[in-house]
Design a protein around this motif. Structure first.
Motif, PDB file in Angstrom:
ATOM      1  N   GLY A  78       0.837  -1.203   0.000  1.00 20.50           N
ATOM      2  CA  GLY A  78       0.000   0.000   0.000  1.00 20.50           C
ATOM      3  C   GLY A  78       0.868   1.248   0.000  1.00 20.50           C
ATOM      4  N   GLN A  79       1.927   1.231   0.800  1.00 22.35           N
ATOM      5  CA  GLN A  79       2.852   2.360   0.841  1.00 22.35           C
ATOM      6  C   GLN A  79       3.602   2.507  -0.480  1.00 22.35           C
ATOM      7  N   ARG A  80       3.965   1.366  -1.076  1.00 22.47           N
ATOM      8  CA  ARG A  80       4.630   1.431  -2.378  1.00 22.47           C
ATOM      9  C   ARG A  80       3.720   2.057  -3.422  1.00 22.47           C
ATOM     10  N   LEU A  81       2.457   1.660  -3.403  1.00 23.11           N
ATOM     11  CA  LEU A  81       1.490   2.216  -4.345  1.00 23.11           C
ATOM     12  C   LEU A  81       1.403   3.738  -4.190  1.00 23.11           C
ATOM     13  N   LYS A  82       1.329   4.207  -2.960  1.00 23.70           N
ATOM     14  CA  LYS A  82       1.247   5.654  -2.713  1.00 23.70           C
ATOM     15  C   LYS A  82       2.470   6.376  -3.263  1.00 23.70           C
ATOM     16  N   PHE A 121      -0.208  14.272  -2.569  1.00 22.73           N
ATOM     17  CA  PHE A 121      -1.401  13.993  -3.366  1.00 22.73           C
ATOM     18  C   PHE A 121      -1.015  13.505  -4.755  1.00 22.73           C
ATOM     19  N   LEU A 122      -1.948  12.852  -5.376  1.00 23.33           N
ATOM     20  CA  LEU A 122      -1.852  12.551  -6.799  1.00 23.33           C
ATOM     21  C   LEU A 122      -2.247  13.823  -7.535  1.00 23.33           C
ATOM     22  N   GLU A 123      -1.279  14.514  -8.098  1.00 25.70           N
ATOM     23  CA  GLU A 123      -1.524  15.833  -8.674  1.00 25.70           C
ATOM     24  C   GLU A 123      -2.433  15.737  -9.894  1.00 25.70           C
ATOM     25  N   SER A 124      -3.342  16.689  -9.990  1.00 25.93           N
ATOM     26  CA  SER A 124      -4.280  16.696 -11.119  1.00 25.93           C
ATOM     27  C   SER A 124      -3.565  16.990 -12.435  1.00 25.93           C
ATOM     28  N   SER A 125      -2.363  17.590 -12.366  1.00 26.72           N
ATOM     29  CA  SER A 125      -1.624  17.896 -13.597  1.00 26.72           C
ATOM     30  C   SER A 125      -0.893  16.681 -14.148  1.00 26.72           C
ATOM     31  N   GLU A 167     -16.347  -2.589 -11.254  1.00 28.03           N
ATOM     32  CA  GLU A 167     -16.659  -1.511 -10.316  1.00 28.03           C
ATOM     33  C   GLU A 167     -15.406  -0.969  -9.643  1.00 28.03           C
ATOM     34  N   HIS A 168     -14.339  -1.783  -9.580  1.00 27.42           N
ATOM     35  CA  HIS A 168     -13.107  -1.340  -8.932  1.00 27.42           C
ATOM     36  C   HIS A 168     -12.148  -0.671  -9.901  1.00 27.42           C
ATOM     37  N   MET A 169     -12.557  -0.547 -11.148  1.00 28.26           N
ATOM     38  CA  MET A 169     -11.765   0.228 -12.109  1.00 28.26           C
ATOM     39  C   MET A 169     -12.236   1.679 -12.153  1.00 28.26           C
ATOM     40  N   ASP A 170     -13.122   2.041 -11.221  1.00 28.43           N
ATOM     41  CA  ASP A 170     -13.672   3.393 -11.244  1.00 28.43           C
ATOM     42  C   ASP A 170     -12.650   4.450 -10.858  1.00 28.43           C
ATOM     43  N   PHE A 171     -11.474   4.043 -10.355  1.00 30.68           N
ATOM     44  CA  PHE A 171     -10.450   5.049 -10.052  1.00 30.68           C
ATOM     45  C   PHE A 171     -10.000   5.771 -11.320  1.00 30.68           C
ATOM     46  N   LEU A 172     -10.197   5.152 -12.485  1.00 32.74           N
ATOM     47  CA  LEU A 172      -9.842   5.802 -13.748  1.00 32.74           C
ATOM     48  C   LEU A 172     -10.626   7.095 -13.954  1.00 32.74           C
ATOM     49  N   LYS A 173     -11.826   7.162 -13.386  1.00 34.60           N
ATOM     50  CA  LYS A 173     -12.663   8.356 -13.545  1.00 34.60           C
ATOM     51  C   LYS A 173     -12.189   9.514 -12.673  1.00 34.60           C
ATOM     52  N   GLU A 174     -11.313   9.217 -11.720  1.00 33.64           N
ATOM     53  CA  GLU A 174     -10.900  10.231 -10.747  1.00 33.64           C
ATOM     54  C   GLU A 174      -9.515  10.799 -11.041  1.00 33.64           C
ATOM     55  N   ILE A 175      -8.842  10.322 -12.073  1.00 34.59           N
ATOM     56  CA  ILE A 175      -7.493  10.796 -12.379  1.00 34.59           C
ATOM     57  C   ILE A 175      -7.502  11.501 -13.728  1.00 34.59           C
ATOM     58  N   SER A 176      -6.415  12.209 -14.035  1.00 33.32           N
ATOM     59  CA  SER A 176      -6.291  12.860 -15.344  1.00 33.32           C
ATOM     60  C   SER A 176      -5.880  11.800 -16.354  1.00 33.32           C
ATOM     61  N   LYS A 223      -8.369   7.971  -2.751  1.00 33.49           N
ATOM     62  CA  LYS A 223      -8.091   8.723  -1.530  1.00 33.49           C
ATOM     63  C   LYS A 223      -6.917   9.680  -1.727  1.00 33.49           C
ATOM     64  N   LEU A 224      -5.985   9.319  -2.623  1.00 33.15           N
ATOM     65  CA  LEU A 224      -4.786  10.122  -2.826  1.00 33.15           C
ATOM     66  C   LEU A 224      -4.990  11.296  -3.770  1.00 33.15           C
ATOM     67  N   LYS A 225      -6.109  11.345  -4.478  1.00 35.89           N
ATOM     68  CA  LYS A 225      -6.264  12.383  -5.489  1.00 35.89           C
ATOM     69  C   LYS A 225      -6.269  13.776  -4.841  1.00 35.89           C
ATOM     70  N   GLU A 226      -5.794  14.722  -5.611  1.00 31.32           N
ATOM     71  CA  GLU A 226      -5.675  16.092  -5.129  1.00 31.32           C
ATOM     72  C   GLU A 226      -7.056  16.652  -4.807  1.00 31.32           C
ATOM     73  N   PRO A 227      -7.196  17.375  -3.692  1.00 29.99           N
ATOM     74  CA  PRO A 227      -8.515  17.938  -3.355  1.00 29.99           C
ATOM     75  C   PRO A 227      -9.036  18.828  -4.486  1.00 29.99           C
ATOM     76  N   LYS A 228     -10.308  18.689  -4.779  1.00 27.66           N
ATOM     77  CA  LYS A 228     -10.898  19.448  -5.879  1.00 27.66           C
ATOM     78  C   LYS A 228     -11.016  20.915  -5.521  1.00 27.66           C
TER      79      LYS A 228
END
Length: 1478
Positions: free
Chosen positions: A278-282, A291-295, A311-320, A501-506
């Motif tokens: 989990g830490q490696r992923l972060k 954060f995972l930067e929006s840029s 349903e667990h591939m929905d993280f694609l919708k939250e990243i650039s 959870k890591l995505k940059e705050p909107k």
């Protein structure tokens, strides 16, 4: 039947085995090297995993069957069920349950885990473990048979234990090799004999055995155990004694098996490793940040995802998500792509789309990269009709698609597209990759080589087995250990949740609303907003209730946002929001704020659906900020948007603006208008027309739909404001005392909130009222210790030069980092700001969204850049020439980098773009300001050195050698050098501008030759005539090329179109050359006396009346003889001068009279050309006017010529008065008095009546002269009656027919034969062909002038009035005079000054009562988007709408009314109104 099926299976298997063995033996004997490597072992389904997400591929090879090892790792057994076509379903189910429970009992008795696979070949030879699959009619029947047979096979006391140990069947889909689904399945049953359940039991089973004699079944007891890779019934031995011995031995060993099983289970629990993945992923996702930067631009490479995991591939919708490289051909039907597109926009692409010949910016724009996700199907799509894009097997893929994939990856991962520090490539592997040449592995290798390693990569593997295979293959192919780049111990659910959870705050509300009618609101969904690719939409609730406000980093975000703006960055909506919060000072309201606000807000007063408002401002004075401040204040009254891509096409903008206007509306009436901000747009009028065209049938009369607010940078805002024809305000770089107080108050607040507000230099420049002394002081303080020879000094000098001489220039952040030697920018251990300190206080980093998305760097303010450049020159002795040469020598600038195309564009523009006042510059220049400055300070040698180096660097550019050619002939007077470079330019790009430059070289050389010829000799005359002939040829080439010129600015070939123009320089240049030559000829010393008669004789020759050989001179005069010899040699060219000049003057008459420019700047250019041409025409008349002596001599020598001479005299009079052509006569409407026009008509009457052979042009000119005379002086006795003019016209029409090129003839038919207001055609048949003549007018006009249409539009000289005969033709000149009187009255009463052009442009003309009294409002119909006037019967006359937006699109047939104007192209409808709306 069952036995027969078994025998068939064995027979087929034996045949296949034998055949394959023979094949192998033969190959070994013939050629050992030809042996293919064995097929790689595929991974089987993870053991004891319920709801597994695995699938198999047909012909895959599973691991070989083996005996028990450590009791925990499962044993595998393969089995084929009978074919459904040969055996009944009941027998197949019995065979299935018999094999399952026999295998299960053997595993339970041996205390080992195991899996039996149905649909996998069992032969121990080549096909052992090959996946085949079974067609299954009903899964439920297999499950029912499994449950019902359990009791029958096991003893009653062990049924429950068996149920706990034997897992229900798993049905694993089998896919074809091209990735698509088949109708086959592999059935798998797991057996888990946990020690707690099996204890020390022995598990007997009862099997039904079919007797071979009487074919009936009987049950027998069996005891199965694992013996090697097989299940063996130890009670099956025919010798009962041996069976009993085996049973006894097994019973004695049971306790040992139980102990071994317990120990194995305990060891498994003890050695389960603790995961830190989990830490490696972060770390991998965030690059070590919080954060995972929006840029961060993410490219995902993935294969087929099981439906349970979607349903667990929905993280694609939250990243650039930049792009997805998809290897599932069914993804858009039932996979990841379908799931993603339910909520987000994704464009479905193929790899070959990325290998086109388009330039990179064009390709980025065409595919909407960075704006919408690209979902690239790397192995085709199942539902694709084209064979080219259908799925392929791996071997076919390698042959046919690998090249496309490699090229595509080379583009997508290029530094020109995405900076390395902003790129993350994620591999999501749902299935094991087993083949060394697997397509997805080939893709990894291509990305690995393009990115030169794995720094930008993350691999997500389904489990450790998938990871193991993946790691091994990459190690073989790339010699790279990817262990620390892989995550394989987390479930997809855990991975998805962690990334989200890591995505940059909107920084935007989760739900954004647009204002709508009746004070309502409409929700703008994320998916819909992604469709607005060129617009930054301002919502009603912008900045409210955002994620960022609830985080600990909000204070830092607040300070950073404020600091960026006040330092010199683009204002953000957040800046206005912060200023409205409690405790903050209001945002500084400029003096012009209220004026602009009030100019926009009276919505009900607008009569046009689309309105333009200009805001003229000096660069760096806050013009765009003022405009955005007004938008912020109006966000609840208008639907506000900003065009965020200055390279966008007008059609695309217009489409999205109208979609924004109608968003959330269905059939309800009314719209909330769109307020659209465009910054320094170069063709706003065309944008308006595009918006009106897109609006179509949605337009409503007198209802505002769109306001275009255009912020235009100019050095003279006040002058631009006065000359504009649209409502406008202007803003200068001078603060009022009130504004200065507001800036001072804001400074005090900044001192409270920020540590060093004095370094907010852009704000401080305005606070100090743009003081040059202040700017010089801060630059001197910051740059005082600069070492200009360092990397930092070099970068600073580059940026200073760019920002001083090219508006809007910048360099990408990644390139700047490269230039100062920054490395490992992915983890940002050192930033550019750190490296450039303290000079970084003068620079700012900002985001660029034009054909890409990246960070760029520029100076805070152009005045700071200019001062920095001066300081480098004065203090460090670094000249502008040195910096320019350094730029041209710097290879890194020309290598791959973000924004490379526009950087190269800026460099070329800096060297060749001239300044022009008409485009808002401070002065007109012969060369680019940089070249002029270097020429002034360092001399011509430096200029030539720079331009030659630039030509060497940009070896395909035609504009650079063109600029050098201009420099040679204008500054150096070196015509051989100029010609060399002009011809070099022409060889690279033959367009009208470069051809004109070639002509200008010859012209300049001609002028110099004449200047230096004192006295003039025959040799010099010959040289001058040769140069003149070459110049004329070059200018004529320019004229022809102008008809074919592409409508793209030469400095911006990447789809950005400038205001369109038609290049007339070739005509002007040819005229100038011919006038120079005529001046030279007129002054030739052809006789010692140089008497006037001699010169008149020469002019007669030039007119074509005599031959050069008839020129009389003293034979003994050698000098004159030499001159005459030269003239004779060039006679053909010389005689062509006068008629050619006449052609050119006629061309310009038509050009200026029949058509008007579409842009205001071209109007100014037209006026300059008119003035120059008028002077040339005056000289032409003086040169070719006949003296009285000449006329008398001509008549005396030939009395029969007296009539022709009289006609020619009249024609020359008309030519002198510019009334000898149709266009000239139309101009008489504006410039001639009644008396003068009467004399002109008399001359035309004489010519018309006296000419032996009357031409068409004479007839039409005579008719028009009567019409013009009547318009100027209706009481004139010289005007023919209306009926007589109609008869003359009809006679000529009958002669010419309907296919003539005489547009003027058909134009007169519109004026004289248009039906009267009673809407009935006159009784004479001559009126009935009016529709045909109008069509002929349009066709002939298009044949003659269509190449000018992109730049100009037709002009109406007459309008249809209410009277009859000649009185119903109302000239535009008359309407203009009415409007001028109105303007004078308005100015005297209200003091407001408007222009005539503004009244026409706004449509206010049609509302004036005096205009309404003059003109007839025609009735017509609109049908299928066209306008017609109907006059009974079948006659429908087509009429073109003057403005596209006046007519609705669609197929509705509506009654309308309008005013009718007559252009050379045909009738035009003005002020169209729908009768139903009146």
């Amino acid at each position: 039947m069952l036995q027969k099926a078994r025998e068939n299976i064995r027979s087929i298997m034996d045949q296949n085995t034998t055949a394959k063995q023979c094949f192998i033996e033969t190959q070994f004997k013939n050629n050992l090297e030809d042996l293919q490597p064995p097929k790689a072992i595929s991974q089987s389904r993870p053991f004891d995993k319920k709801n597994s997400i695995i699938f198999y591929v047909e012909d895959d090879i599973l691991p070989p069957m083996a005996g028990p090892s450590n009791l925990i790792d499962p044993v595998h057994e393969y089995c084929l069920l009978p074919n459904v076509n040969e055996t009944s379903e009941r027998e197949i189910l019995y065979e299935f349950t018999r094999e399952v429970f026999s295998f299960a009992a053997s595993c339970m008795n041996s205390r080992t885990n195991g899996t039996i696979h149905f649909g996998v070949k069992r032969q121990p030879e080549i096909e052992h473990g090959q996946v085949v699959g079974h067609r299954i009619t009903s899964v439920n029947k297999f499950n029912e048979a499994f449950e019902l047979s359990l009791k029958a096979f096991f003893e009653e006391q062990h049924v429950n234990v068996a149920r706990l140990c034997i897992r229900p069947p798993n049905f694993i889909p089998v896919h074809h090799q091209n990735g698509t689904a088949s109708d086959r399945f592999v059935i798998e049953v797991d057996v888990v004999p946990e020690s707690s359940q099996t204890q020390d039991f022995i598990f007997y089973t009862s099997l039904g055995i079919t007797s071979t004699k009487d074919r009936h079944q009987c049950k027998t007891q069996c005891l199965f155990i694992r013996q090697g890779p097989q299940s063996v019934n130890i009670l099956a031995d025919t010798n009962p004694r041996i069976g009993q011995e085996k049973l006894k031995k097994f019973a004695e060993n049971v306790n040992n098996l139980v102990s071994a099983r317990k120990m194995a289970e305990e060891n498994r629990a003890k050695h389960s490793p603790q995961s830190h993945q989990g830490q490696r992923l972060k770390q991998l996702v965030t690059r070590g940040r919080d954060f995972l930067e929006s840029s961060l631009q993410v490219i995902v490479v993935t294969d087929k995802c099981h439906s349970a995991q979607l349903e667990h591939m929905d993280f694609l919708k939250e990243i650039s998500l930049f792009a997805v490289l998809e290897f599932d051909p069914e993804s858009d039907l039932r996979g990841t792509c379908l799931s993603y597109r339910r909520d987000r926009i994704a464009n479905l692409h193929y790899p070959h789309l990325y290998t086109s010949q388009d330039s990179l910016p064009t390709l980025i724009g065409k595919l909407n990269l960075f704006k919408q996700t690209s979902w690239i199907f790397c192995n085709g799509r199942l539902n694709e009709e084209s064979e080219k894009d259908k799925p392929l097997t791996p071997s076919e893929w390698l042959r046919r698609r690998l090249g496309e994939i490699s090229n595509m990856i080379g583009l997508l991962c290029s530094p020109d597209v995405i900076s390395r520090d902003k790129l993350l490539v994620i591999f999501v592997l749902h299935s094991a990759v087993t083949e060394i040449s697997s397509p997805i592995l080939e893709t990894f290798c291509a990305i690995y080589h393009t990115l030169e390693g794995t720094d930008n990569m993350l691999c997500i593997c389904r489990d450790s087995e998938v990871f193991g295979q993946w790691k091994r293959l990459i190690d073989v192919r790339c010699k790279e250990d990817v262990s620390n780049k892989c995550v394989y111990e987390l479930s997809l659910n855990e991975i998805s949740s962690t990334i989200k959870k890591l995505k940059e705050p909107k920084t935007q509300p989760s739900q954004r609303y647009l204002p709508s009618t009746g004070s309502s609101s409409v929700l703008l969904t994320i998916k819909d907003e992604e469709l607005f690719t060129v617009l930054d939409i301002l919502s009603e609730n912008e900045c409210e209730n955002t994620d960022i406000e609830n985080t600990a980093s909000f204070d830092e975000f607040y300070k950073k946002t404020e600091e960026d703006f006040y330092r010199g960055g683009q204002v953000r909506w957040w800046n206005f929001y912060f200023s409205e919060q409690r405790g903050s000072l209001p945002f500084i309201k400029r003096d012009k704020y209220d004026e602009l606000y009030n100019l926009i807000t009276p919505v009900d007063s607008y009569t046009s659906p689309c309105v333009m408002i200009n805001l003229f401002h000096a660069p760096g004075c806050g013009g765009t900020t003022l405009a955005m401040h007004v938008l912020w204040s109006l966000r609840r009254k208008f639907r506000c948007a900003v065009v965020k891509n200055n390279r966008a096409r007008n059609n695309d903008i217009a489409t999205q603006v109208i979609n924004l206007l109608i968003y959330g509306k269905q059939d309800q009436p009314g719209y909330t208008p769109v307020l659209l901000l465009v910054d320094n747009w170069e063709d706003v009028e065309d944008l308006k027309q595009c918006i009106l065209s897109c609006a179509g049938e949605r337009m409503q009369q007198n209802t505002l739909m769109v306001i275009i607010l255009n912020c235009e940078r100019t050095q003279f805002p006040a002058d631009s404001s006065r000359s504009s024809n649209f409502p406008n305000i202007f803003l200068t770089n001078k603060l009022s005392s009130k504004e200065q107080k507001l800036f001072s108050a804001k400074l005090q607040q900044l001192k409270t909130d920020h540590e060093k507000p004095e370094t907010f230099y852009s704000f401080m420049i305005m606070t100090n009222n743009f003081s040059e002394d202040y700017i010089a002081k801060i630059v001197s303080n910051v740059v005082k210790d600069l070492d200009a020879t360092t990397q930092q000094g070099r970068l600073l000098s580059f940026l200073a030069l760019f920002n001083t001489f090219v508006n809007g220039s910048y360099m990408s952040l990644s390139l700047c980092e490269e230039l100062v030697g920054l490395r490992n920018v992915i983890w940002k251990r050192e930033t550019l700001e750190d490296k450039m300190n303290p000079y970084s206080t003068l620079l700012i980093t900002f985001t660029v969204e034009e054909h890409g998305f990246y960070q760029a760097v520029r100076f805070l303010h152009p005045m700071i850049a200019s001062n920095c450049l001066q300081l480098l020159e004065q203090k460090h002795n670094i000249s502008m020439a040195e910096i320019t040469i350094d730029i041209l020598h710097c290879d890194k600038l020309f290598m791959s980098c973000m924004g490379k195309d526009f950087l190269l564009l800026h460099i070329q523009s800096m060297l060749v773009s001239r300044h022009r006042k008409e485009q808002g510059d401070d002065k007109d220049t012969l060369f680019s300001p940089l070249i002029e400055k270097i020429d002034e300070d360092e001399g011509s040698e430096k200029v030539k050195e720079i331009l030659e180096k630039a030509i060497e660097r940009f070896d395909r550019s035609a504009t650079l050698p063109q600029a050098l050619a201009r420099y040679y002939y204008l500054k150096e007077r070196d015509f051989s050098g100029a010609l060399h470079w002009a011809l070099d330019a022409r060889s690279k790009n033959s367009n009208s501008y470069i051809a004109d430059t070639v002509g200008q070289v010859y012209k300049s050389q001609l002028k110099k030759a004449i200047e230096e010829a004192k006295p003039l000799t025959a040799e010099v005359l010959d040289e001058c005539l040769k140069l003149g002939s070459k110049a004329v040829k070059a200018f004529q080439d320019s004229q022809e090329l102008a008809k074919k010129d592409e409508l793209v600015d030469p400095f911006d070939p990447y789809s950005r179109k400038k205001p369109k123009s038609y290049n007339t320089a070739g005509y002007v240049g040819e005229t100038e050359v011919m006038m120079i030559l005529l001046d030279l000829i007129r002054e030739l010393p052809l006789s010692q006396s140089r008497d006037k008669h001699q010169r008149d004789q020469l002019l007669q020759i030039l007119k074509g009346h005599h031959s050069m050989k008839s020129l009389h001179f003293d034979p003994g005069d050698t000098a004159t003889a030499q001159f005459v010899e030269v003239l004779v040699h060039h006679e053909r060219f010389l005689v062509s001068l006068k008629p050619r000049l006449k052609e050119i003057f006629s061309f310009f008459e038509n050009y200026f009279t029949y058509l008007r420019p579409k842009s205001q700047e071209r109007v100014m250019a037209d006026e300059r050309h008119k003035k120059k041409l008028s002077e040339q025409f005056r000289k032409y008349l003086q040169m070719f006017s006949s003296s009285e002596q000449e006329k008398a001599s001509e008549k005396a020598s030939n009395p029969n010529l007296s009539l022709n001479q009289e006609i020619q005299d009249h024609r020359f009079y008309l030519e002198a008065k510019r009334a000898d052509s149709f266009a000239g006569l139309l101009q008489c409407l504006s410039y001639k008095s009644g008396a003068e026009m009467e004399r002109i008509l008399i001359k035309w009457k004489y010519i018309f009546n006296s000419s032996p052979k009357r031409s068409v042009s004479d007839t039409v000119n005579f008719i028009l002269a009567n019409i013009v005379m009547y318009s100027i002086k209706p009481s004139s006795k010289e005007v023919k009656k209306y009926e007589e003019l109609v008869d003359l016209l009809d006679e000529e029409l009958q002669k010419e027919g309907t296919h003539s090129n005489s547009t003027e003839l058909y134009y007169l038919s519109m004026l004289l034969m248009w039906p009267t207001k009673d809407r009935k055609l006159e009784s004479s048949s001559k009126y009935r062909d009016i529709g045909t003549y109008i069509t002929s007018a349009k066709k002939s006009f298009h044949r003659r002038f269509s190449y000018m249409f992109p730049a100009r539009t037709t002009l109406a000289h007459f309008f249809l009035g209410k009277s009859t005969g000649l009185r119903r033709m109302v000239s535009k000149v008359k309407l203009d005079q009415i409007l001028i009187d109105v303007l004078n009255r308005q100015e005297s009463s209200s003091g407001q000054a408007h222009t005539l052009q503004q009244l026409w442009q706004s449509g206010a003309t049609w509302n004036e009562p005096e205009v309404k009294r003059e003109l007839l409002r025609e009735k017509g119909i609109s049908e299928n988007g066209e306008v017609y006037v109907s006059y009974g019967g079948n006659l429908k006359i087509p009429v073109r709408p003057a403005y596209l937006g006046d007519i609705r699109s669609g197929c509705s047939r509506e009654e309308i009314s309008f005013y009718l104007g007559f252009t050379m192209e045909g009738p035009v409808a003005y002020n169209i109104k729908y009768n139903a709306a009146q």
